[in-house]
Write an enzyme that holds these catalytic residues in place. Structure first.
Site, PDB file in Angstrom:
ATOM      1  N   ASP A  64       0.871  -1.174   0.000  1.00 37.02           N
ATOM      2  CA  ASP A  64       0.000   0.000   0.000  1.00 37.02           C
ATOM      3  C   ASP A  64       0.911   1.228   0.000  1.00 37.02           C
ATOM      4  O   ASP A  64       1.398   1.666   1.037  1.00 37.02           O
ATOM      5  CB  ASP A  64      -0.902  -0.024   1.235  1.00 37.02           C
ATOM      6  CG  ASP A  64      -1.866   1.158   1.299  1.00 37.02           C
ATOM      7  OD1 ASP A  64      -1.629   2.170   0.605  1.00 37.02           O
ATOM      8  OD2 ASP A  64      -2.846   1.066   2.059  1.00 37.02           O
ATOM      9  N   ASP A  82       5.835  -6.102  19.202  1.00 38.61           N
ATOM     10  CA  ASP A  82       4.694  -6.736  18.559  1.00 38.61           C
ATOM     11  C   ASP A  82       4.511  -8.112  19.181  1.00 38.61           C
ATOM     12  O   ASP A  82       5.491  -8.836  19.379  1.00 38.61           O
ATOM     13  CB  ASP A  82       4.929  -6.868  17.052  1.00 38.61           C
ATOM     14  CG  ASP A  82       3.644  -7.025  16.268  1.00 38.61           C
ATOM     15  OD1 ASP A  82       2.885  -7.960  16.569  1.00 38.61           O
ATOM     16  OD2 ASP A  82       3.398  -6.206  15.363  1.00 38.61           O
ATOM     17  N   SER A  89       2.668 -10.463  17.762  1.00 40.93           N
ATOM     18  CA  SER A  89       2.441 -11.434  16.705  1.00 40.93           C
ATOM     19  C   SER A  89       3.735 -12.157  16.354  1.00 40.93           C
ATOM     20  O   SER A  89       4.832 -11.604  16.474  1.00 40.93           O
ATOM     21  CB  SER A  89       1.900 -10.716  15.465  1.00 40.93           C
ATOM     22  OG  SER A  89       1.949 -11.560  14.342  1.00 40.93           O
ATOM     23  N   GLU A 122       1.553   2.512  13.169  1.00 39.47           N
ATOM     24  CA  GLU A 122       0.493   2.467  12.172  1.00 39.47           C
ATOM     25  C   GLU A 122      -0.657   1.727  12.828  1.00 39.47           C
ATOM     26  O   GLU A 122      -0.799   0.513  12.714  1.00 39.47           O
ATOM     27  CB  GLU A 122       0.990   1.773  10.898  1.00 39.47           C
ATOM     28  CG  GLU A 122       0.048   1.990   9.707  1.00 39.47           C
ATOM     29  CD  GLU A 122      -1.049   0.955   9.638  1.00 39.47           C
ATOM     30  OE1 GLU A 122      -2.083   1.144  10.338  1.00 39.47           O
ATOM     31  OE2 GLU A 122      -0.891  -0.023   8.901  1.00 39.47           O
ATOM     32  N   GLU A 177     -10.582  -2.165  15.423  1.00 40.30           N
ATOM     33  CA  GLU A 177      -9.470  -2.936  15.976  1.00 40.30           C
ATOM     34  C   GLU A 177      -9.006  -2.401  17.314  1.00 40.30           C
ATOM     35  O   GLU A 177      -8.263  -3.063  18.020  1.00 40.30           O
ATOM     36  CB  GLU A 177      -8.253  -3.019  15.042  1.00 40.30           C
ATOM     37  CG  GLU A 177      -8.487  -3.824  13.813  1.00 40.30           C
ATOM     38  CD  GLU A 177      -7.188  -4.025  13.062  1.00 40.30           C
ATOM     39  OE1 GLU A 177      -6.299  -4.715  13.592  1.00 40.30           O
ATOM     40  OE2 GLU A 177      -7.072  -3.479  11.963  1.00 40.30           O
ATOM     41  N   HIS A 209      -5.422   0.193   1.317  1.00 41.27           N
ATOM     42  CA  HIS A 209      -6.029  -1.054   1.781  1.00 41.27           C
ATOM     43  C   HIS A 209      -7.179  -0.787   2.748  1.00 41.27           C
ATOM     44  O   HIS A 209      -8.003  -1.666   2.999  1.00 41.27           O
ATOM     45  CB  HIS A 209      -4.978  -1.958   2.424  1.00 41.27           C
ATOM     46  CG  HIS A 209      -4.539  -1.533   3.787  1.00 41.27           C
ATOM     47  ND1 HIS A 209      -3.616  -0.537   4.004  1.00 41.27           N
ATOM     48  CD2 HIS A 209      -4.905  -1.967   5.020  1.00 41.27           C
ATOM     49  CE1 HIS A 209      -3.419  -0.384   5.301  1.00 41.27           C
ATOM     50  NE2 HIS A 209      -4.194  -1.242   5.933  1.00 41.27           N
TER      51      HIS A 209
END
Length: 413
Positions: free
Chosen positions: A114, A163, A165, A209, A218, A356
């Site tokens: 993006d 993060d 994840s 972001e 979210e 996106h």
């Protein structure tokens, strides 16, 4: 019933609206496994992936033990453990699924590709390289590590990414491959569990972001607020510096497809879809009105309480036509002029280069015929969903001229 009474009623009702359906936040993000989803054409609801937050989450029916466990063990992907305005938390099971969806490389490929998003951040960081020289940057929800690497390339002494994840493992490999491991440190952690490398106690810049569909979907912004309050040094700065949520009126009506499907009316399918906010590209030539700013969130001052709100709006038609949908989009500002730096912005509006995030569309039950110059007034209420507080419930109350007041409820959960 007058506008004030309807607005009050809408704010009460939109906490109890329809829940999960549609897959289409999944083009970018995937739905938590704990939520049921049904396939459908381009609509937003019960999907979107993992941006974490130390706020925004309901205990989804797993009982007090699970909720207590969540308070001590939950770690937010991209940041921290979601905590809603009433102190409720997302269950460990649903958050684990949410976080896992950001481990998928395809999601990061889409975000990296993006150009509006990624180049917008690159320009904002690198054009302020003089301010970053020798400074420490914390990248909240660092994902692939691209923003941390931008910061290091711009001159930061150290960029720290966090993060929860599993993408962090691939991100570390990318950092090492680009010979930046001495200036970019990536931590596989929730924000609450993060300890800055000694002897650091504060950072000079935060970058994140955090934006979701319709800006707030979210509930990752609370993670950034938490990071700001815990880690940002006095006089420090945040990128982006502010984000604004805007509304515009449009004749766009994707649901007209169901009026005649090979000679059959599929309108019973269209009505449940209408209750969901949809994520799609809105053609610029369908825009009928000017735009209204619903809220601007300044990153240095925004609080968690600001993230549930009711905003009045007034739209003036510049083109005659039938108002079929209300369209949400957002602006992202990177303004460091107060620090002697640069200012830039990217937009997600109809007519802007597509991202996106696309736009978030609220389809109206009844079209409103508008003459050029006609005025549409109303309120839009956004409130974190009581069952899954990464999502939002939306109540729209509107009236064209002296016409009747209409209230409609939408789910973005």
């Amino acid at each position: 019933m007058d506008m004030d009474t309807l607005t009050h009623t809408a704010r009460h009702r939109h906490r109890h609206t329809e829940t999960e359906t549609h897959r289409h936040i999944t083009q970018h993000k995937t739905p938590p496994a704990a939520l049921d989803t049904q396939p459908c054409a381009q609509a937003i609801s019960a999907s979107a992936g993992p941006r974490s937050g130390p706020s925004g989450g309901g205990a989804t029916g797993h009982g007090a033990a699970a909720e207590d466990a969540a308070q001590t063990e939950c770690g937010g992907a991209r940041g921290g453990c979601p905590v809603g305005p009433a102190g409720k938390r997302v269950s460990l099971e649903s958050d684990a699924s949410y976080f896992a969806s950001y481990s998928r490389l395809a999601i990061h490929e889409e975000m990296l590709s993006d150009a509006v998003r990624t180049d917008g951040y690159r320009h904002a960081i690198e054009s302020n390289g003089g301010l970053l020289q020798g400074k420490v940057v914390l990248d909240v929800g660092c994902g692939s590590g691209i923003l941390s690497m931008f910061a290091a390339r711009a001159g930061a002494r150290l960029a720290i990414g966090v993060d929860a994840s599993d993408i962090i493992e691939q991100a570390r490999a990318v950092v090492a491959h680009n010979q930046l491991a001495d200036r970019v440190q990536l931590h596989h952690s929730s924000l609450e569990a993060l300890d800055l490398p000694a002897p650091l106690e504060r950072v000079d810049f935060l970058v994140s972001e955090w934006m979701g569909y319709g800006l707030l979907y979210e509930s990752m912004l609370p993670t950034l607020i938490h990071a700001r309050d815990r880690f940002l040094a006095p006089g420090g700065a945040v990128l982006p510096s502010a984000c604004s949520l805007l509304l515009v009126g449009s004749s766009h009506n994707r649901l007209a497809f169901f009026d005649d499907v090979y000679g059959f009316s599929f309108t019973p399918i269209a009505e449940p879809i209408r209750a969901e906010a949809a994520v799609e590209i809105v053609p610029d030539d369908t825009v009928l009105t000017d735009e209204a700013t619903l809220r601007t969130f300044a990153m240095l001052t925004v609080t968690d309480a600001d993230l549930d709100f009711t905003a009045p709006f007034a739209l003036t038609a510049h083109t005659a036509g039938e108002l079929r949908s209300l369209v949400l989009h957002f602006d992202t500002d990177f303004d460091l002029t107060a620090h002697g730096g640069t200012s830039s912005r990217f937009r997600t509006s109809p007519g802007s280069p597509p991202t996106h995030w696309k736009q978030t569309v609220l389809y109206l039950r009844r079209p409103l015929p508008l003459a050029a110059g006609a005025r549409v007034e109303g309120t839009l209420s956004l409130s974190r969903n009581g069952n899954y507080e990464r999502g939002y419930d939306i109540a729209a109350t509107l009236r064209a001229g002296d016409g009747p007041v209409d209230t409609q409820i939408f789910s973005m959960s």
